[in-house]
Design an enzyme around this catalytic site. Sequence first.
Site, short mmCIF file in Angstrom:
data_model
loop_
_atom_site.label_atom_id
_atom_site.label_comp_id
_atom_site.label_asym_id
_atom_site.label_seq_id
_atom_site.Cartn_x
_atom_site.Cartn_y
_atom_site.Cartn_z
N LYS A 126 0.87 -1.18 0.00
CA LYS A 126 0.00 0.00 0.00
C LYS A 126 0.90 1.22 0.00
O LYS A 126 2.04 1.16 0.45
CB LYS A 126 -0.89 0.01 1.25
CG LYS A 126 -2.08 0.91 1.15
CD LYS A 126 -3.25 0.24 0.48
CE LYS A 126 -4.40 1.20 0.28
NZ LYS A 126 -5.62 0.52 -0.21
N ASP A 166 -6.99 4.49 -4.45
CA ASP A 166 -7.63 4.38 -3.13
C ASP A 166 -8.23 5.76 -2.88
O ASP A 166 -8.46 6.51 -3.85
CB ASP A 166 -6.62 3.97 -2.04
CG ASP A 166 -7.28 3.59 -0.72
OD1 ASP A 166 -7.87 2.51 -0.63
OD2 ASP A 166 -7.23 4.39 0.23
#
Length: 445
Positions: A126, A166
């Site tokens: 991430k 995201d």
Amino acid sequence: MTEALSEILDIVKRRNPGEGEFLQAAEEVLASLDPLIAKQPELLQQRLVERLVEPERQLIFRVPWTDDAGNVHVNRGFRIEFNSALGPYKGGLRFHPSVNLGVMKFLAFEQLFKNALTGLPIGGGKGGSDFDPKGRSDAEVMRFCQSFMTELYRHLGEYTDVPAGDIGVGGREIGYLFGQYKRITNRYESGVLTGKGLAIGGALVRTEATGYGCVYFVEQMLAARGDALAGKTCVVSGAGNVAIYTIQKLQQLGAKVVACSDSNGVVYDQDGIKLDTVKRLKEVQRRRIAEYVELHPKAEYRGGGNIWDIPCDLAFPSATQNELNGRDAQRLVANGVVAVGEGANMPCTPTAAETFIEAGVAFGPGKAANAGGVATSALEMQQNASRDAWTFAYTDERLSEIMRDIHTLCYETAAEFGVPGNYVVGANIAGFRKVAVAMRTLGVI
Ligand code: NDP
């Protein structure tokens, strides 16, 4: 939690001070592993738990950029390459002022298990930045993305690390990031980023996938109890990518969504949220949800309101972490909620999750319920690798199958370990087992 696991948690706490969200996510997973460790104590001897809670690599870098007025700004960029036992690191990029190391690590850790649950060959990662795209011009966002990629590109590759979107990172940002990657490397390596626009190798259904997938998961949880979606009243927090396509799929399947939100307030529309309006305001005009009521005066806007006070059968927290606390959960239970699907990552606090499970509410944790986005990203990688493009209907069918399989895996694992219906334990054990087996096979690396 057994003594051995609690000692490991103490080490994690000592090593990662001040990283509240990461510690919360690690504790939740470790707390689920007791029954697995009882059956397979060799996992402890091989130090697989300790190895698994330590990221393989953590990158932090400076991102300088210039705004339209010529002022220089400095943001911080991150990429956590958490675990590549199952495949290249895979996970989104978040641009939001709340981004810090602890948030990045919690998201990467969750991602690792989520990706394992999809059954696809992807590891966990991430990244992101504390850059706030709100109110910034397209040119400013482009310059930021170019600066961000100028550092990050050396760590990426279709077999190494493949980011996606995201919060704050959608098709526009992915396009700018890919443009800069292509320019620096002189390679049209489509598979290095997913969530791309259709014009540059993106896949159909990726935009819709997280929201659609979450609804498919909740549909399966209801079916397992002999219940169905049609006719249910729903509340969906957020008004971004996940929320919009959750609402769309719910409406297609005959449920009624009466509320959504953004970080300023809540819109309540008793007659059902008009999705065209939300899409225009949020996707096209990048405006606030408050403006919804100007177009639909019968709807109500509650500035600073709490969306979880609104009675519903199904709740879909789809905005951000820890947005639904124990008190909210009690209120939802008192109002008769029957199922909760976490569209966002870790939107329910541990107390909220416990409250739902104890009350017998079907609770779908994010690492299972919102895995449709990353699963479809992996399908995008497959299409890029084979230079193929699948139809919407075919890809949607694949997504729906994957969500069915994830549900079955979590459901059966929970039953196998003596907690039938507990999807948190089912998802954590099933995800952990897959990663642990791959790590053991690779040796001590
Ligand atoms: P978007 O940026 O598209 O939308 C986020 C929405 O949540 C916006 O309405 C935003 O409101 C609201 N929001 C963000 N931060 C806060 C906050 N601190 N408090 C209240 N509201 C907030 O993001 P996504 O829809 O892509 O992501 C939403 C969640 O889903 C995140 O947890 C993400 O990690 C998760 N997720 C996303 C996936 C994807 O494919 N996009 C895949 C799997 C999980 P505002 O505009 O006012 O900030």
